[in-house]
Each structure stands twice: as structure tokens, then as C-alpha cells.
Design a protein around this motif. Structure first.
Motif, PDB file in Angstrom:
ATOM      1  N   ALA A 120       0.847  -1.190   0.000  1.00  0.00           N
ATOM      2  CA  ALA A 120       0.000   0.000   0.000  1.00  0.00           C
ATOM      3  C   ALA A 120       0.885   1.244   0.000  1.00  0.00           C
ATOM      4  O   ALA A 120       1.982   1.243   0.546  1.00  0.00           O
ATOM      5  CB  ALA A 120      -0.912   0.003   1.215  1.00  0.00           C
TER       6      ALA A 120
ATOM      7  N   SER B  75      -2.153   6.030   1.182  1.00  0.00           N
ATOM      8  CA  SER B  75      -3.256   5.131   1.486  1.00  0.00           C
ATOM      9  C   SER B  75      -3.245   4.729   2.953  1.00  0.00           C
ATOM     10  O   SER B  75      -4.295   4.706   3.609  1.00  0.00           O
ATOM     11  CB  SER B  75      -3.176   3.880   0.598  1.00  0.00           C
ATOM     12  OG  SER B  75      -4.199   2.972   0.912  1.00  0.00           O
TER      13      SER B  75
ATOM     14  N   ASP C 272      -7.755   1.666  -2.827  1.00  0.00           N
ATOM     15  CA  ASP C 272      -6.414   1.085  -2.984  1.00  0.00           C
ATOM     16  C   ASP C 272      -6.560  -0.365  -3.435  1.00  0.00           C
ATOM     17  O   ASP C 272      -6.997  -1.226  -2.672  1.00  0.00           O
ATOM     18  CB  ASP C 272      -5.662   1.144  -1.646  1.00  0.00           C
ATOM     19  CG  ASP C 272      -4.187   0.786  -1.802  1.00  0.00           C
ATOM     20  OD1 ASP C 272      -3.862  -0.006  -2.713  1.00  0.00           O
ATOM     21  OD2 ASP C 272      -3.368   1.277  -1.016  1.00  0.00           O
TER      22      ASP C 272
END
Length: 310
Positions: A21, A25, A158
Motif C-alpha cells: 500500500a 493510502s 487502494d
């Protein structure tokens, strides 16, 4: 000064294999998680003042490890931290807590430092009835709805995030995950259509407050406020509702301040890596509900002509 109660709580973000990630995010998810915890604790125990301390963020599986502290703002009134923890955990379950009691109660007891205590031990200081009531409240869709939707909307944004969950253990995975397939529904997103790499359409179901109705049977712009009080304008494009409006059969008197349950279609375009909304349309009015007209009863002036190939 009274010492605060505290308990561990982990927001667990499951990532697709080989993916990571972004920092942005993680930051957005962390803030959304914090907002959800604070809101639920305030609803479950209004006497408490909650502080969330980040212990660390573990890469790979992305565990946001936190300590939740609660102290009563009312003299001699003890925060019900076990109920707050139980309520937060229950929002990630797919079934009632009763169905998952073998997973749920050990986590609650562990959070309170009572890992090996029998669930029926009267000396734990935990009122199971209060915790059970809190879980029922926390799982209601209209409780902390904005915070829940924001959390799942960030997870949906995401593509590396394939599941989220919560646990009280710093070392064990949560026994129950909310899978990615659930994110859009829990975020209030009905569907997302990617038209090009720079343009997309999102349809989201929301409760909105009507500010300026247009009481004419045309596709006109109406004004609304969302759940956070943000104002926006949207074209009324639900042809069935427009027809019912002309017939005076919308089911209620449309007035300023009425709450409407609608599907809103948002056209978005990407600029400098950020999706910006260009237009809003109300494509379906769920409430107040209008009757579906019979084909012969429709006012065809307000319906799009069929294409030759339809």
C-alpha cells in the motif's frame, strides 16, 4: 486524576500477494480508523474521552497497532471500555455476535487483560449484557455510518487492499475479515464504472437532505446537502420519479429539509493524480418511493427516445 482504562486494538489490512500500500493510502486508512473508533466509543459510552495512541505500523500485512485509552468525563463514572472494544470489533463481523461468540468473547477478554478468565466469572468486572448491547448498536447501519463508509471507501480506493479486520492481538490475525468484495457496498458505493484511464462514473447510495426541489416534470437541477452537511447540486434524472412528480404521487410532500434515499451518479475526471467530480445526477429515488407507472400511463415527453438498435 483518575487513571484511564486502556486496551490494545489492531486494524489489520490484508494486502494482495507481492503488493504494498502507498504511504498516502496508509495515512488515509489510519485517519478513517481513528475516526471510527472515536465515534463508536462516544456513542457507546458518552462519558468517555478517548485517546488513540499508535504503537507501530507493521509492513507486509499492514497492521496498524494502537492503544485505546478511555477516561470518564463524568465524576465517578467509569468508561465502559470493554463495550467500546466489543462494539468496534463487531462492525467487522458478517454474522451476529451470538453466531461468532467463540471468536468474539476471547478477544474482548484479552483486550481487558483477562485472557484466561472464564466467560462466566463474575469477578471480571465486565458486564456481558452491556457489551452485547453495544455490539448490537455498533452493527446498525445508521450508527457511525459516515465513519464506516469513509473507512471502506479508502480501502476500496487502494487496489492492493484485499481485506480488512480488527483484533485485540498484536500477533494474531483477526479471525474474521471483511473481503474486498464487500468494500463498495459498505462504503455506500453501488458501482464504479471505469470509462477510460482518466474518466470514470461512480454510483453511490446516500441519504441526502433536500434543500431546493424543482417541482416541475423536467430534468432540472436540485440542491441537496450530504450527511456531512456539504452542499451540492444534482440533476434529477430518475424518470420514474419525474413522472410521479407530475402526477402528484411521490408518496410525500416534497419540502426543504426532507431526507431522501437516493442513488447518485458522479462523473469524475482525473487531474494531477486526483479524481475530481465534474457532475452529479440523481439516477434513482428510493425514498420517498414513487409508484412504477404502467407503460401506457407514462408521460413520454419526459422519457428518452429509444435508439433504432434498442
Amino acid at each position: 486524576m483518575e487513571e484511564p482504562e486502556q486496551a490494545p486494538l489492531v486494524f489489520y489490512i490484508d494486502l494482495a500477494e507481492g503488493q504494498a500500500a502507498s504511504l498516502e493510502s496508509v495515512a488515509r486508512l489510519s485517519l478513517a480508523w481513528s475516526e471510527l473508533v472515536i465515534e463508536l466509543c462516544a456513542i457507546i459510552d458518552p462519558s468517555s474521552e478517548v485517546e488513540i495512541i499508535v504503537v507501530d505500523v507493521v509492513d507486509g500485512c499492514l497492521k496498524i497497532r494502537t492503544i485505546v485509552k478511555a477516561i470518564g468525563r463524568v465524576a465517578n463514572q467509569r468508561p465502559i471500555l470493554a463495550a467500546c472494544i466489543g462494539g468496534i470489533l463487531s462492525t467487522f463481523f458478517h454474522k451476529p455476535v451470538d453466531d461468532l461468540s467463540g471468536l468474539f468473547w476471547p478477544m474482548v477478554y484479552e483486550a481487558m487483560g483477562l485472557t484466561h478468565v472464564s466467560h462466566t466469572d463474575e469477578n471480571t468486572g465486565i458486564d456481558r449484557a452491556v457489551v452485547e448491547k453495544a455490539t448490537i448498536v455498533a452493527q446498525k447501519t445508521n450508527v457511525a455510518s459516515a465513519q464506516k463508509q469513509r473507512l471502506y471507501a479508502q480501502a476500496e480506493a487502494d487496489s492492493s487492499v484485499i481485506g480488512v479486520g480488527a483484533t485485540t492481538s498484536f500477533t494474531e490475525r483477526p479471525p474474521v475479515f471483511v473481503p474486498r468484495s464487500e468494500f463498495a457496498r459498505r462504503a455506500g458505493i453501488v458501482k464504479v464504472e471505469i470509462e477510460t484511464t482518466r474518466v470514470r462514473t461512480i454510483t453511490r447510495r446516500e441519504n441526502v437532505i433536500l434543500l431546493t426541489p424543482q417541482l416541475r416534470a423536467k430534468k432540472l437541477v436540485w440542491k441537496f446537502a450530504d450527511a456531512d452537511g456539504n452542499l451540492f447540486s444534482a440533476k434529477m434524472a430518475d424518470l420514474n420519479f419525474i413522472n410521479a412528480l407530475q402526477a402528484g404521487s411521490t408518496g410525500t410532500d416534497l419540502r426543504i429539509g426532507i431526507v431522501m434515499d437516493v442513488d447518485i451518479e458522479m462523473k469524475q475526471e482525473m487531474f494531477d493524480g486526483v479524481w475530481l467530480t465534474q457532475s452529479f445526477e440523481v439516477v434513482r429515488v428510493r425514498s420517498p418511493a414513487a409508484p412504477i407507472p404502467a407503460p401506457d400511463d407514462r408521460n413520454l415527453l419526459f422519457y428518452e427516445p429509444r435508439k433504432p438498435n434498442d
